[in-house]
Design a protein around this motif. Structure first.
Motif, short mmCIF file in Angstrom:
data_model
loop_
_atom_site.label_atom_id
_atom_site.label_comp_id
_atom_site.label_asym_id
_atom_site.label_seq_id
_atom_site.Cartn_x
_atom_site.Cartn_y
_atom_site.Cartn_z
N THR A 131 47.43 30.87 34.51
CA THR A 131 46.70 32.14 34.57
C THR A 131 46.51 32.72 33.17
O THR A 131 45.40 33.14 32.80
N LEU A 172 42.56 28.42 41.45
CA LEU A 172 42.34 29.61 40.65
C LEU A 172 40.86 29.72 40.32
O LEU A 172 40.26 28.78 39.79
N CYS A 173 40.27 30.87 40.65
CA CYS A 173 38.85 31.13 40.38
C CYS A 173 38.76 32.27 39.38
O CYS A 173 39.36 33.32 39.58
N ALA A 174 37.98 32.06 38.31
CA ALA A 174 37.86 33.08 37.27
C ALA A 174 36.39 33.35 36.99
O ALA A 174 35.65 32.45 36.60
N ILE A 185 40.40 37.18 38.06
CA ILE A 185 40.93 35.86 38.41
C ILE A 185 41.69 36.00 39.73
O ILE A 185 42.53 36.89 39.89
N LYS A 210 43.77 33.71 42.97
CA LYS A 210 44.35 32.45 43.41
C LYS A 210 44.16 32.34 44.92
O LYS A 210 44.57 33.22 45.68
N THR A 217 44.69 38.50 43.77
CA THR A 217 44.17 38.80 42.43
C THR A 217 45.32 38.71 41.43
O THR A 217 46.27 39.48 41.49
N VAL A 218 45.23 37.75 40.52
CA VAL A 218 46.28 37.56 39.53
C VAL A 218 45.89 38.17 38.18
O VAL A 218 46.74 38.31 37.29
#
Length: 474
Positions: free
Chosen positions: A143, A168-170, A213, A215, A223-224
């Protein structure tokens, strides 16, 4: 440009990702890729060229052999993706959409700092996923590494990282491209195009904020790293040209925006006394068509389709790698409806005018088939700058843009100081630009949508939109 799709579920989702990724085929034409993970089979990856065949035809066998409740897929106009990386964070897959403008500088910095090597592609460039993976490895967690990569990258970067325990999507730090999260009873998915998951049984869950970002696991969407609404600069061309008609970004549907945009253009012509006396309003397919429908609805002039595009084998005219072949394909695709062309006065609406090459050939095609007059309306302002965030125009130089060519012919380098005036049809320079492009393209009349009109059609505040290609503002 490119697009991606993926899912985290309690069941096997390879088929979902196959269909969801295929729904992004309008965004890229070079390579497609899929990576899945299951405890039984580990990481499985497949990458194929899609320059001459659609994504779905290349991956039909892979869908049968791959298994996993975690899976990502992409359509790429640049590098082979997803790329598998092994670092201190373990084995993971990286997939991205965007452009890294400072890739060379970042690579040299990492090599100087002790990064062993980068695999070079045949072009001599390095894979963007390889570079992103190396940036991620500079921090203690994935992250933190993603946040670091997003901070260091100049350009635009939506990225996805597939690990053994989730995805993980950013979203890009300025949100120039969207990432939409879908959900069903068994898990979550992510997509660049919102419509891609609807037919697969997912429903809308959330759209990531700029820089956010998350997960994804089968049981959660966490939301990380929070994003910021105030940082948003989403690409306006997602609505004007790139996006699929039923896609929704920031709550605004593409088809709705395009129809409203056409209505605004017609209102402008009516107000200025420029509404031409024509038989039909027509759209340059495909993305120009809804703009034209809006223009026809507001003007009261009948809508018609004087030519049809033959697309079963060549869905997009810029698929070939050379400009001459792209031009020939564009010409071969146009099939006339003689009854609607011969002796007729036609007004066409196109999504944009970039170089003007294909439009010139389209106009010549219409005259060759008997058109009496050909008027043109561009659904966006004159393009003054080559896109440096998504490379949508593929221009190697801004002097390839027809608007800049005309301005240079008028004033040379001095013209750059007056681009705002040239963009405005109400100024003397603006009228001169339109008249000259009209002459060069052999049109009866030409008008451009204004920047305020485009913003009004989208319906978001201009400060939340990227309009760089029109006004040069970052």
């Amino acid at each position: 440009m490119g697009g991606f799709f993926g899912a985290a579920s309690e069941r096997d989702v390879v088929t979902d990702v196959f269909f969801g990724t295929d729904y992004h085929s309008h965004l890229g034409t070079r390579r497609g890729g899929m990576t899945a993970f299951s405890k039984e089979k580990g990481f499985q990856r497949a990458i194929h060229s899609i320059e001459n065949s659609p994504f779905r035809t290349k991956f039909e066998d892979d869908v049968v052999s791959m298994k996993g409740g975690l899976c990502i897929g992409c359509i790429s106009d640049t590098d082979p993706q997803p790329i598998l990386m092994r670092s201190k964070h373990g084995l993971f897959a990286v997939c991205s959409v965007g452009i890294i403008r400072n890739a060379k500088e970042l690579m040299e910095e990492l090599l100087d700092a002790g990064c062993a090597s980068f695999e070079a592609m045949s072009s001599g460039n390095i894979n963007s996923g390889d570079l992103i993976g190396a940036l991620i490895a500079q921090k203690n967690t994935i992250t933190d590494g993603i946040r670091y990569a997003q901070e260091r990258i100049e350009g635009t970067m939506n990225l996805v990282v597939l690990t053994e325990d989730g995805i993980l999507c950013a979203r890009d730090k300025r949100g120039r491209l969207p990432i939409i999260i879908g959900k069903n009873e068994e898990g979550y998915c992510f997509s660049l195009e919102s419509f891609a998951f609807q037919k697969l049984g997912y429903y809308f869950h959330k759209e990531l904020k700029a820089g956010e970002i998350v997960k994804l696991t089968p049981k959660s969407c966490e939301t990380v790293c929070p994003g910021k609404d105030e940082d948003l600069k989403i690409c306006s061309f997602m609505w004007t040209y790139y996006g699929y008609p039923n896609a929704v970004y920031e709550g605004v549907t593409v088809e709705t925006m395009r129809t409203r945009n056409g209505e605004i253009m017609a209102e402008n012509d009516i107000r200025a006394g420029r509404l031409p006396d024509v038989d039909y309003v027509c759209g340059v397919p495909d993305s120009g068509t809804p703009h034209a429908i809006g223009y026809a609805n507001r003007s009261g002039i009948p809508f018609a389709r004087p030519f049809i595009k033959y697309t079963p084998t060549w869905p997009r005219s810029f698929m070939p790698t050379t400009q001459s072949l792209r031009n020939q394909v564009a010409k071969m695709k146009l099939i006339p409806v003689h009854e609607l062309i011969e002796g007729k006065r036609l007004l066409f609406v196109d999504d944009s005018i970039v170089r003007g090459t294909q439009m010139r050939e389209t106009v010549e095609f219409l005259y060759e088939n008997g058109a009496k007059e050909v008027h043109m309306r561009s659904a966006c302002p004159p393009i003054m700058y080559g896109c440096k965030y998504l490379n949508f125009s593929r221009s190697t130089s801004e002097m390839e843009l027809i608007a800049r060519q005309v301005i240079d012919a008028f004033e040379g380098p001095e013209g750059i100081q007056h681009l705002d005036e040239y963009s405005d049809s109400e100024t003397e320079r603006g009228r001169k630009l339109r008249d000259e492009i009209c002459r060069r393209l052999k049109l009866t009349s030409l008008e451009f949508q204004s920047l305020p009109g485009t913003v009004r059609a989208i319906g978001l505040e201009q400060c939340k939109l990227c309009t760089y290609c029109w006004d040069g503002k970052e």
